[in-house]
Write a protein that holds these residues in place. Structure first.
Motif, PDB file in Angstrom:
ATOM      1  N   LEU A  56       0.799  -1.218   0.000  1.00  0.00           N
ATOM      2  CA  LEU A  56       0.000   0.000   0.000  1.00  0.00           C
ATOM      3  C   LEU A  56       0.839   1.279   0.000  1.00  0.00           C
ATOM      4  N   ARG A  58      -0.013   3.837  -2.861  1.00  0.00           N
ATOM      5  CA  ARG A  58      -0.588   5.128  -2.454  1.00  0.00           C
ATOM      6  C   ARG A  58       0.199   6.278  -3.061  1.00  0.00           C
ATOM      7  N   PHE A  93      -0.563   6.511  -6.699  1.00  0.00           N
ATOM      8  CA  PHE A  93      -1.924   6.991  -6.910  1.00  0.00           C
ATOM      9  C   PHE A  93      -1.987   8.506  -6.742  1.00  0.00           C
ATOM     10  N   LEU A  94      -1.305   9.021  -5.726  1.00  0.00           N
ATOM     11  CA  LEU A  94      -1.296  10.478  -5.518  1.00  0.00           C
ATOM     12  C   LEU A  94      -0.602  11.185  -6.676  1.00  0.00           C
ATOM     13  N   THR A 101      -6.945  15.367  -3.603  1.00  0.00           N
ATOM     14  CA  THR A 101      -6.663  14.152  -2.835  1.00  0.00           C
ATOM     15  C   THR A 101      -7.903  13.730  -2.054  1.00  0.00           C
ATOM     16  N   GLU A 124      -8.434   9.703   3.522  1.00  0.00           N
ATOM     17  CA  GLU A 124      -7.571   8.546   3.787  1.00  0.00           C
ATOM     18  C   GLU A 124      -8.351   7.233   3.748  1.00  0.00           C
ATOM     19  N   LEU A 128      -8.113   6.137   0.251  1.00  0.00           N
ATOM     20  CA  LEU A 128      -6.756   5.724  -0.115  1.00  0.00           C
ATOM     21  C   LEU A 128      -6.380   4.387   0.503  1.00  0.00           C
ATOM     22  N   ALA A 129      -6.941   4.085   1.664  1.00  0.00           N
ATOM     23  CA  ALA A 129      -6.609   2.830   2.347  1.00  0.00           C
ATOM     24  C   ALA A 129      -7.121   1.607   1.601  1.00  0.00           C
ATOM     25  N   ILE A 166      -7.249   1.286  -1.982  1.00  0.00           N
ATOM     26  CA  ILE A 166      -6.928   1.269  -3.404  1.00  0.00           C
ATOM     27  C   ILE A 166      -6.048   0.101  -3.806  1.00  0.00           C
ATOM     28  N   SER A 194     -10.374   2.458  -9.281  1.00  0.00           N
ATOM     29  CA  SER A 194     -10.239   3.499  -8.255  1.00  0.00           C
ATOM     30  C   SER A 194     -10.340   4.880  -8.877  1.00  0.00           C
ATOM     31  N   TYR A 243       0.799   7.053 -13.016  1.00  0.00           N
ATOM     32  CA  TYR A 243       0.983   6.025 -11.992  1.00  0.00           C
ATOM     33  C   TYR A 243       2.094   5.067 -12.394  1.00  0.00           C
ATOM     34  N   TYR A 291      -5.760  -6.043   2.877  1.00  0.00           N
ATOM     35  CA  TYR A 291      -6.524  -4.804   2.809  1.00  0.00           C
ATOM     36  C   TYR A 291      -8.034  -5.009   2.772  1.00  0.00           C
TER      37      TYR A 291
END
Length: 246
Positions: A22, A26, A29-30, A40, A43, A46-47, A49, A57, A75, A215
């Motif tokens: 992750l 993460r 992804f950002l 953004t 969270e 984001l947790a 994805i 996503s 990405y 996850y």
């Protein structure tokens, strides 16, 4: 376990199952969101994805079409620049893989991660040589959904990929498991951590084991046929399901 004409086979998800990835996902992804000027998200978003195809996503945030293509390119660029290596291996995997190979099991990945990064991660962990096949998303982006990946992996292994159910990863009431008629393809089990893994396995009538780490939440794990709290429990569950396929 000798009633079917192929070796007992274990298909394994990577992100959230083998790889605690992750942090790297993460960050990528950002970077993707920044490339298309997307704010953004929280969270809690984001947790979750890691696991599903990245385009899913993006779509959940309304990023589609050309924006999604640009986000995905950003990405992948971030991952290629080293983001893929921001991961660690969950406990117990070398021993599990060695034990299954000693038992004569065939082992393959079935992951929505691209093939190039899958091989790099497994090589970084020192376990790439334990796998007989690397089933993964298409690096060109044409094969992303978990049911597509599982079907591709089965065909790579010379096994029939016959669909017996629809792919419904987001439907908690979707029927799961091998069904009353028994498994469509005996002697194959999938290990994963998200609803996408279990729904994808059940498309082909394969039993699935949910790992207690990773996850997925409790509701997602409940869609699997068995839940394993640790490596010993996973080993027992896989052997039990393969033995039951007889």
């Amino acid at each position: 376990m000798d009633a079917h004409p192929h070796p007992p086979t274990v298909l394994i998800d990577v992100d959230g199952t083998i790889s605690d990835s992750l942090p790297g996902i993460r960050a990528g992804f950002l970077a993707a969101l920044a490339a298309v000027d997307e704010p953004t998200p929280e969270e809690s978003f984001l947790a979750r994805i890691a696991g599903p195809p990245m385009v899913d996503s993006f779509a959940a945030l309304g990023i589609t079409g050309d924006r999604a293509r640009r986000a995905l390119a950003a990405y992948r660029a971030q991952q290629a620049a080293g983001g893929w290596a921001d991961t660690r291996m969950f406990d117990g995997w070398p021993g599990l893989l060695d034990g299954w190979r000693a038992a004569g099991f065939r082992i393959a990945t079935a992951t929505s991660k691209g093939g190039v990064f899958t091989r790099r991660v497994l090589a970084r962990f020192g376990i790439l040589d334990r796998f007989d096949a690397i089933g993964a998303a298409d690096d060109a982006g044409d094969r992303r959904a978990k049911d597509e990946v599982i079907g591709h992996t089965l065909r790579m292994l010379g096994l029939p990929a016959v669909r017996r159910a629809g792919y419904r990863p987001d439907d908690p009431d979707a029927a799961g498991g091998a069904g009353p008629g028994g498994p469509a393809l005996a002697g194959v089990v999938l290990v994963g951590d998200r609803s996408h893994d279990f729904a994808g396995a059940h498309v082909f009538g394969l039993p699935a084991v949910a790992v207690g780490w990773g996850y997925g939440d409790a509701a997602e794990r409940a869609r699997a046929d068995e839940i394993a709290a640790d490596a010993a429990g996973l080993d027992a569950a896989v052997r039990r399901l393969l033995a039951g396929a007889g």
